[in-house]
Design a protein around this motif. Structure first.
Motif, PDB file in Angstrom:
ATOM      1  N   THR A 313      12.867  34.274  63.184  1.00 28.57           N
ATOM      2  CA  THR A 313      13.269  34.439  61.784  1.00 28.57           C
ATOM      3  C   THR A 313      14.594  33.724  61.557  1.00 28.57           C
ATOM      4  OG1 THR A 313      14.416  36.490  62.339  1.00 28.57           O
ATOM      5  CG2 THR A 313      12.146  36.692  61.551  1.00 28.57           C
ATOM      6  N   SER A 316      19.243  35.914  58.955  1.00 19.80           N
ATOM      7  CA  SER A 316      20.172  36.253  57.866  1.00 19.80           C
ATOM      8  C   SER A 316      20.784  37.622  58.083  1.00 19.80           C
ATOM      9  CB  SER A 316      19.447  36.273  56.516  1.00 19.80           C
ATOM     10  OG  SER A 316      18.667  35.140  56.342  1.00 19.80           O
ATOM     11  N   GLY A 318      20.591  39.538  61.077  1.00 20.09           N
ATOM     12  CA  GLY A 318      20.921  39.925  62.445  1.00 20.09           C
ATOM     13  C   GLY A 318      20.356  38.911  63.419  1.00 20.09           C
ATOM     14  N   GLY A 436      12.328  31.545  49.653  1.00 21.23           N
ATOM     15  CA  GLY A 436      13.413  31.656  50.628  1.00 21.23           C
ATOM     16  C   GLY A 436      14.492  32.624  50.216  1.00 21.23           C
ATOM     17  N   GLU A 437      14.783  32.631  48.928  1.00 14.81           N
ATOM     18  CA  GLU A 437      15.809  33.510  48.394  1.00 14.81           C
ATOM     19  C   GLU A 437      15.426  33.776  46.954  1.00 14.81           C
ATOM     20  OE1 GLU A 437      20.243  32.702  49.536  1.00 14.81           O
ATOM     21  OE2 GLU A 437      19.302  30.825  48.980  1.00 14.81           O
ATOM     22  N   ALA A 438      16.089  34.754  46.354  1.00 12.72           N
ATOM     23  CA  ALA A 438      15.896  34.952  44.927  1.00 12.72           C
ATOM     24  C   ALA A 438      16.428  33.719  44.207  1.00 12.72           C
ATOM     25  CB  ALA A 438      16.658  36.194  44.485  1.00 12.72           C
ATOM     26  N   TRP A 462       7.486  35.240  46.985  1.00 10.01           N
ATOM     27  CA  TRP A 462       8.231  36.103  47.913  1.00 10.01           C
ATOM     28  C   TRP A 462       7.392  36.331  49.163  1.00 10.01           C
ATOM     29  CZ3 TRP A 462       6.854  40.636  50.254  1.00 10.01           C
ATOM     30  CH2 TRP A 462       7.844  41.180  51.105  1.00 10.01           C
ATOM     31  N   GLN A 464       7.883  36.473  53.919  1.00  8.73           N
ATOM     32  CA  GLN A 464       8.769  36.530  55.082  1.00  8.73           C
ATOM     33  C   GLN A 464       8.082  35.873  56.275  1.00  8.73           C
ATOM     34  OE1 GLN A 464       8.724  40.943  55.174  1.00  8.73           O
ATOM     35  NE2 GLN A 464      10.876  40.840  54.608  1.00  8.73           N
ATOM     36  N   ARG A 564      18.368  42.091  49.753  1.00  2.68           N
ATOM     37  CA  ARG A 564      18.149  42.907  50.951  1.00  2.68           C
ATOM     38  C   ARG A 564      18.578  44.328  50.662  1.00  2.68           C
ATOM     39  NH1 ARG A 564      16.479  38.942  54.891  1.00  2.68           N
ATOM     40  NH2 ARG A 564      17.063  37.005  53.853  1.00  2.68           N
ATOM     41  N   LYS A 658      19.704  29.883  53.810  1.00  5.46           N
ATOM     42  CA  LYS A 658      19.959  31.161  53.149  1.00  5.46           C
ATOM     43  C   LYS A 658      21.390  31.592  53.371  1.00  5.46           C
ATOM     44  CE  LYS A 658      15.559  32.590  54.665  1.00  5.46           C
ATOM     45  NZ  LYS A 658      14.637  33.343  53.848  1.00  5.46           N
TER      46      LYS A 658
HETATM   47  P1  ATP Z   1      16.202  37.746  59.420  1.00  5.60           P
HETATM   48  O1  ATP Z   1      14.926  38.509  59.256  1.00  5.60           O
HETATM   49  O2  ATP Z   1      16.382  37.187  60.786  1.00  5.60           O
HETATM   50  O3  ATP Z   1      17.399  38.471  58.906  1.00  5.60           O
HETATM   51  P2  ATP Z   1      15.383  36.249  57.104  1.00  5.60           P
HETATM   52  O4  ATP Z   1      14.881  37.549  56.597  1.00  5.60           O
HETATM   53  O5  ATP Z   1      16.243  35.432  56.174  1.00  5.60           O
HETATM   54  O6  ATP Z   1      16.130  36.424  58.495  1.00  5.60           O
HETATM   55  P3  ATP Z   1      12.930  34.794  56.715  1.00  5.60           P
HETATM   56  O7  ATP Z   1      11.694  35.406  57.220  1.00  5.60           O
HETATM   57  O8  ATP Z   1      13.065  33.306  56.784  1.00  5.60           O
HETATM   58  O9  ATP Z   1      14.145  35.356  57.544  1.00  5.60           O
HETATM   59  O10 ATP Z   1      13.169  35.183  55.211  1.00  5.60           O
HETATM   60  C1  ATP Z   1      12.513  36.223  54.539  1.00  5.60           C
HETATM   61  C2  ATP Z   1      13.430  36.817  53.493  1.00  5.60           C
HETATM   62  O11 ATP Z   1      13.799  35.819  52.525  1.00  5.60           O
HETATM   63  C3  ATP Z   1      12.801  37.908  52.666  1.00  5.60           C
HETATM   64  O12 ATP Z   1      12.842  39.152  53.315  1.00  5.60           O
HETATM   65  C4  ATP Z   1      13.648  37.880  51.395  1.00  5.60           C
HETATM   66  O13 ATP Z   1      14.851  38.606  51.552  1.00  5.60           O
HETATM   67  C5  ATP Z   1      13.980  36.415  51.238  1.00  5.60           C
HETATM   68  N1  ATP Z   1      13.070  35.771  50.277  1.00  5.60           N
HETATM   69  C6  ATP Z   1      12.084  34.896  50.564  1.00  5.60           C
HETATM   70  N2  ATP Z   1      11.484  34.463  49.443  1.00  5.60           N
HETATM   71  C7  ATP Z   1      12.080  35.083  48.413  1.00  5.60           C
HETATM   72  C8  ATP Z   1      11.900  35.067  46.981  1.00  5.60           C
HETATM   73  N3  ATP Z   1      10.985  34.294  46.396  1.00  5.60           N
HETATM   74  N4  ATP Z   1      12.710  35.859  46.237  1.00  5.60           N
HETATM   75  C9  ATP Z   1      13.646  36.637  46.808  1.00  5.60           C
HETATM   76  N5  ATP Z   1      13.869  36.688  48.140  1.00  5.60           N
HETATM   77  C10 ATP Z   1      13.100  35.926  48.937  1.00  5.60           C
END
Ligand code: ATP
Ligand code: MG
Length: 698
Positions: A313, A316, A318, A436-438, A462, A464, A564, A658
């Protein structure tokens, strides 16, 4: 400027129609002055709807019900589009699982008893059915003018050659192969070659440091490394082979582990052979070794629940987790989400800017599109080289119809000005996506209006690493969009929103996002650490998959991610989502990017501390600070106004782009020695600068 341009087009009436998430009062005020064209929520055009695979919410709801009530029929019919060497056992349920730790270990099985191979379905099947001459990959190199087109039959041949070579080197089913490669065609080919022979690939983004790479090699004990002499991204040359050498040294010292094979692609565009150090016997040149291998290779038929890959992952929140996916469920779920979320039609040119080092690249550069026989663009370089119009130039060059990227890229290009976008035609584009993010409202509106010329729906997806593929996302022809909302769950996904006591809530609400039943693409474990898998995702609320994200559901049933769970702040009893504070900060036209974290506060319990990166060339001032604070006051309320605005040169990000709020939290709290795992940090210099400036603020 961009923002004014965007605001002009929002009419006051439309804003009223659109209750949640609301535009800020500021936008509303601006809109009243300039009633114009953009209708919110944003409906797809009649033309888009007329050819969409799912063209109404009603049709979606019917399919969704089927997926929940009769998963065997729903998923079985999609799975039947693929070749199964032996069909799954249809006398048993199509999915067996346990999500309840009190009842025993967590497990999930889909299509049990079936045998298939994802490489066969992604390549051989198309060639056998007469689509061998259609284009699989359109590769664009870092330098303008370097390019390659690869058909499905070329790709199959190259994949078979590599598969045969790996077999020659002793790689067998279940062995782990670490892939540390830039975005060249050989990267997806390497993934497919592993899948063909049943080896478990572990792709590590080529940009991670030697320490991070070593950690990932050691964690899964990969005996074989596939890499490259080097790569040029933008102006920068990355000596990948050197990083591999250093990583393998560390593997010996830290874990007494000595991988036996490093197959190195000679990328003389970046680093010629004679500049690369060599360990004879262990190190081998890809081009020399593989070219003499047979272009046909037999397929290892894999049981549906055999492992396909593991992937770390983003880190972000941990230490990165080695997420394990299996063959059958992942294959079906990746393919079906690709088809419906991107409303795939043959002839589409699909471009996902993610690197194959991330789950997005696994599912929407490699497996999802190829399983559908699509044509995919892959790009080796960066969006700002040779200048910030590169992405839009590539879109024009290849006639890209579907473009999928991350908010971080959108925001950074938005800050540089519209002129780079508008100088290239985007008339081929039909659909845009983000992940990836909001995505904050300002960036969404810019993406929609400027990049997509108001014509293209945006799928805010959205999901993961653990979910394998998209979970909550618009189906672009089926319902109107609201900026910043991922809208509705995909087929087979049953989200529930829990309150702070863990109670399921109905209707409009806000809380913790969990998923009740397994969908085919759910991760099966963390590699070598099933206990951590259970503890991370199934301990907090028994009987469901805990995503770790918070969300809100509006009266239309639309789900908006709020950040989160750790990123909810409690200021004087108000629960404030960091995502919303960031969106408000971002709405200031001179703010390029912003983040906020909670800090302890004697009176309020917690307070907010904001990091703000200004648009290029803007000088910080107290007046500007006040304006930015006022944005938060107007859009959320005075209780959410940050105590501190810290002018930041940049924000610490993961390698996947991120924001790493856990590091910002430590900096805000002056805990400079407790930054935690930084193995996935993109640019350590940013952290140093932030720490220095924080020190001098004290
Ligand atoms: P780690 O789990 O190691 O802390 P990470 O959660 O950033 O890292 P990823 O699996 O790459 O690892 O990312 C998933 C996270 O990205 C989701 O849990 C969410 O928080 C965020 N995310 C992904 N897409 C979206 C979206 N469209 N809107 C809001 N948040 C999103
Ligand atoms: Mg995560």
């Amino acid at each position: 400027t961009t923002l004014r341009h965007v605001k002009k087009s929002v009419t006051a009436m439309d804003v009223k129609m659109w209750q949640q998430p609301a535009l800020g009062k500021r936008e509303e005020a601006a809109a009243q002055d300039n009633p114009e064209d953009l209708k919110l929520p944003v409906s797809p055009s009649r033309e888009f709807v007329s050819r969409a695979l799912v063209s109404s919410r009603k049709q979606y709801e019917k399919m969704y019900k089927q997926s929940m009530n009769d998963p065997a029929r729903f998923w079985g019919s999609f799975a039947n589009d693929f070749h199964w060497e032996r069909k799954w056992d249809t006398t048993k349920p199509i999915c067996r699982y346990n999500f309840d730790l009190q009842k025993g270990p967590v497990f999930v099985e889909w299509f049990k008893g079936g045998y298939t191979n994802i490489c066969y379905n992604a390549l051989d099947k198309h060639v056998l059915e007469g689509r061998g001459n259609s284009t699989a990959l359109l590769w664009e190199g870092n330098d303008v003018g370097s390019q390659k087109r690869i058909t499905y039959s070329d790709m199959l041949k190259q994949t078979c050659q590599l598969a045969n070579y790996l077999r020659q080197r002793g790689v067998k089913k279940g062995d782990r192969v670490c892939i540390y490669m830039p975005m060249v065609p050989e990267l997806p080919i390497a993934m497919l070659a592993c899948a063909r022979i049943g080896a478990i690939h572990s792709v590590v983004f080529a940009g991670y440091s030697a320490e991070s790479l070593a950690g990932r090699i050691l964690d899964c004990q990969s005996e074989v490394i596939l890499s490259c002499s080097g790569v040029q991204r933008g102006n920068k040359i990355l000596p990948l082979k050197k990083i591999v050498d250093d990583a393998l040294q560390l593997c010996i010292h830290q874990g007494n582990f000595r991988p036996g094979t490093c197959l190195i692609l000679d990328n003389n565009r970046a680093l010629p052979r004679n500049k690369v150090s060599w360990v004879p016997g262990r190190d081998l040149w890809w081009q020399d070794e593989v070219k003499s291998c047979n272009t046909e290779a037999f397929v290892e038929w894999m049981e549906a629940e055999d492992p396909l890959f593991l992937l770390y992952t983003s880190g972000s929140t941990g230490k990165p987790k080695g997420v394990l996916h299996t063959v059958g469920g992942y294959m079906v779920y990746a393919a079906v989400t690709f088809k419906f979320v991107f409303d795939y039609h043959p002839g589409d040119i699909f471009w996902c800017t993610a690197d194959c080092g991330w789950i997005t690249g696994h599912t929407y550069v490699a497996y999802g599109p190829l399983l559908n026989g699509a044509t995919v663009v892959i790009f080796e370089g960066v969006p700002t080289y040779p200048d910030p119009s590169r992405w839009w130039q590539i879109i024009e060059k290849y006639g890209v119809t579907t473009f999928y990227t991350a908010p971080t890229g959108i925001r950074s290009l938005e800050a540089l000005g519209d002129q780079y976008v508008t100088k290239h035609s985007r008339s081929s584009l039909r659909l845009l996506g983000t992940v990836g993010e909001a995505i904050n409202v300002k960036a969404w509106l810019w993406y929609h209006r400027v990049v997509g010329e108001g014509r293209c729906p945006i799928v805010d997806t959205w999901w993961q690493t653990e979910t394998g593929a998209t979970m909550i996302s618009p189906l672009p022809g089926a319902w109107p969009l609201k900026p910043g909302s991922a809208t509705l769950p995909f087929f087979g996904v049953q989200p529930v929103i829990l309150d702070q006591q863990g109670k399921e809530q109905d209707g409009p609400c806000e809380g913790y996002l969990c998923i009740k039943k397994p969908w085919p693409g759910i991760a099966r474990s963390l590699y070598g650490d099933h206990k951590r898998f259970e503890e991370t995702y199934f301990r907090t609320w028994l009987g469901m998959y805990v995503t770790g994200d918070g969300c809100r559901r509006d009266p239309d049933g639309y789900i908006t991610l709020t950040g989160r769970i750790d990123d909810v702040v409690n200021v004087s009893g108000h629960r404030i989502s960091i995502g919303e504070v960031e969106s408000a900060l971002n709405s200031h036209p001179q703010c390029a990017e912003a983040s906020a974290v909670a800090v302890d506060h004697d009176v309020k319990g917690q307070g907010l501390y904001a990091f703000v990166v200004l648009v290029d060339g803007v000088t910080p001032s107290d007046a500007l600070k006040k304006e930015i604070m006022d944005c938060v006051r107007r859009e959320i309320g005075s209780f959410a106004v940050p105590e501190v605005i810290h002018w930041a040169p940049g924000l610490p990000k993961t390698r996947s782009g991120k924001i790493m709020r856990r590091i910002l939290r430590k900096i805000a709290a002056n805990q400079f020695d407790e930054l935690g795992d930084t193995s996935s940090l993109a640019d350590p210099a940013v952290v140093e600068q932030l720490v220095d400036s924080k020190r001098s603020m004290r």
